[in-house]
Design an enzyme around this catalytic site. Structure first.
Site, PDB file in Angstrom:
ATOM      1  N   ASN A 152       0.820  -1.183   0.199  1.00  0.00           N
ATOM      2  CA  ASN A 152       0.048   0.083  -0.190  1.00  0.00           C
ATOM      3  C   ASN A 152       0.973   1.305   0.007  1.00  0.00           C
ATOM      4  O   ASN A 152       1.997   1.483   0.790  1.00  0.00           O
ATOM      5  CB  ASN A 152      -0.802  -0.119   1.155  1.00  0.00           C
ATOM      6  CG  ASN A 152      -2.183   1.056   1.197  1.00  0.00           C
ATOM      7  OD1 ASN A 152      -2.628   1.235   2.190  1.00  0.00           O
ATOM      8  ND2 ASN A 152      -2.379   1.428  -0.221  1.00  0.00           N
ATOM      9  N   TYR A 197      -8.472  13.395  -1.459  1.00  0.00           N
ATOM     10  CA  TYR A 197      -8.271  12.335  -0.405  1.00  0.00           C
ATOM     11  C   TYR A 197      -7.840  13.489   0.748  1.00  0.00           C
ATOM     12  O   TYR A 197      -7.336  14.298   0.734  1.00  0.00           O
ATOM     13  CB  TYR A 197      -7.193  11.266  -0.585  1.00  0.00           C
ATOM     14  CG  TYR A 197      -6.652  10.478   0.635  1.00  0.00           C
ATOM     15  CD1 TYR A 197      -7.390   9.397   1.018  1.00  0.00           C
ATOM     16  CD2 TYR A 197      -5.626  11.174   1.239  1.00  0.00           C
ATOM     17  CE1 TYR A 197      -6.984   8.407   1.847  1.00  0.00           C
ATOM     18  CE2 TYR A 197      -5.241  10.234   2.549  1.00  0.00           C
ATOM     19  CZ  TYR A 197      -5.734   9.074   2.791  1.00  0.00           C
ATOM     20  OH  TYR A 197      -5.433   8.433   3.932  1.00  0.00           O
ATOM     21  N   GLU A 255     -11.474   9.139   7.482  1.00  0.00           N
ATOM     22  CA  GLU A 255     -10.641   9.133   6.058  1.00  0.00           C
ATOM     23  C   GLU A 255     -11.541   9.281   5.103  1.00  0.00           C
ATOM     24  O   GLU A 255     -12.515   8.593   4.964  1.00  0.00           O
ATOM     25  CB  GLU A 255      -9.987   7.911   6.270  1.00  0.00           C
ATOM     26  CG  GLU A 255      -9.137   7.903   4.682  1.00  0.00           C
ATOM     27  CD  GLU A 255      -8.189   6.421   4.944  1.00  0.00           C
ATOM     28  OE1 GLU A 255      -7.139   6.446   4.666  1.00  0.00           O
ATOM     29  OE2 GLU A 255      -8.636   5.297   5.300  1.00  0.00           O
ATOM     30  N   TYR A 261     -12.400   9.668   0.559  1.00  0.00           N
ATOM     31  CA  TYR A 261     -12.096   9.547  -0.860  1.00  0.00           C
ATOM     32  C   TYR A 261     -13.138  10.039  -1.752  1.00  0.00           C
ATOM     33  O   TYR A 261     -14.310   9.543  -1.596  1.00  0.00           O
ATOM     34  CB  TYR A 261     -11.981   8.122  -1.309  1.00  0.00           C
ATOM     35  CG  TYR A 261     -10.603   7.363  -0.646  1.00  0.00           C
ATOM     36  CD1 TYR A 261      -9.477   7.135  -1.161  1.00  0.00           C
ATOM     37  CD2 TYR A 261     -10.877   6.767   0.796  1.00  0.00           C
ATOM     38  CE1 TYR A 261      -8.440   6.479  -0.664  1.00  0.00           C
ATOM     39  CE2 TYR A 261      -9.643   6.146   1.489  1.00  0.00           C
ATOM     40  CZ  TYR A 261      -8.574   5.874   0.562  1.00  0.00           C
ATOM     41  OH  TYR A 261      -7.626   5.068   1.121  1.00  0.00           O
ATOM     42  N   GLU A 268      -3.005   6.397  -5.038  1.00  0.00           N
ATOM     43  CA  GLU A 268      -2.770   5.363  -4.071  1.00  0.00           C
ATOM     44  C   GLU A 268      -2.582   4.142  -4.900  1.00  0.00           C
ATOM     45  O   GLU A 268      -3.558   3.899  -5.811  1.00  0.00           O
ATOM     46  CB  GLU A 268      -4.073   5.132  -3.195  1.00  0.00           C
ATOM     47  CG  GLU A 268      -3.706   4.239  -2.394  1.00  0.00           C
ATOM     48  CD  GLU A 268      -4.977   4.063  -1.226  1.00  0.00           C
ATOM     49  OE1 GLU A 268      -4.875   2.983  -0.246  1.00  0.00           O
ATOM     50  OE2 GLU A 268      -5.723   5.031  -1.177  1.00  0.00           O
TER      51      GLU A 268
END
Length: 231
Positions: A70, A110, A119, A121, A209
């Site tokens: 990641n 983001y 969090e 997106y 990402e």
């Protein structure tokens, strides 16, 4: 003689302008948070594989990753966690990216909020898998397309506050694109109207990402615009 002096002076100012516009590129290959040419940036990778981020002028950057687990490359604005998005203003991102993922990846706006810890997106394009496979909250129409809205809970996972349990909010565009305008604040408002509260702002950033994949991207346009709301 006067004409020659004026010509020399004009050349001096022209060269000064060129040097003022030129920004030294910076290469980042390890986890780092800092500033570059008026933008905040962050490189974050957990374990496995390799990644590289080259910072350009303004919000621009290039990145590449290979066989990672990641990784996130992002450039935008970090806030002091004392203001809501309404208090900050109307947030817009203009972007253009040559985006070449090989496997699972997201091109998105983001960031995070605190109190509550969230969090989020806003996904504009993706690689081999369309995120996130979670419980649907419905749909919204913004910037000429439909976005599917999702909310997920992450239990005891890495966050800006260390290992924590937090919510994830997702807007996923139905039709992929790699350039355009993202009306970020409009997503925030719609999430809140759907029972997904936003906290004090920590970050808004155009982000690439990669998840268990390889790929590269050239972010050739990334303009973060914050407009004050009229009273």
């Amino acid at each position: 003689m006067r004409r020659k002096s004026l010509a020399v002076l004009a050349l001096f100012f022209s060269l000064s302008l060129i040097f003022a516009m030129w920004v030294e590129a910076k290469t980042v290959m390890y986890n780092e948070i800092s500033k570059h040419d008026g933008y905040d940036y962050e490189y974050w990778k957990d374990f496995g594989g390799t990644g590289k981020m080259i910072l350009g002028s303004g919000g621009t950057f290039t990145c590449e990753w290979e066989n990672i687990n990641n990784i996130l490359f992002r450039k935008g604005k970090k806030f002091n966690q004392t203001q809501t998005h309404e208090e900050i203003g109307n947030i817009i991102v203009e972007f253009g990216v040559d985006y070449q993922p090989m496997g699972n990846s997201y091109l998105c706006v983001y960031g995070w909020t605190v109190d509550p810890l969230v969090e989020y997106y806003i996904v504009e394009s993706w690689g081999s898998w369309r995120p996130p496979g979670a419980v649907s909250k419905g749909t919204i129409t913004i910037d000429g397309d439909t976005y599917d809205i999702y909310e997920t809970t992450r239990w005891n996972q890495p966050s800006i506050k260390g290992t924590a349990t937090f919510q994830q909010y997702w807007s996923v565009r139905r039709n992929r694109r790699t350039s355009g305008i993202v009306s970020v604040s409009e997503h925030f408002k719609m999430w809140e109207s759907m029972g997904m509260p936003m906290g004090k702002m920590y970050e808004v950033a155009l982000t690439i990402e990669g998840y268990r994949s390889s790929g590269w991207a050239d972010v050739y346009e990334n303009n973060l615009i914050i407009e004050p709301y009229e009273d």
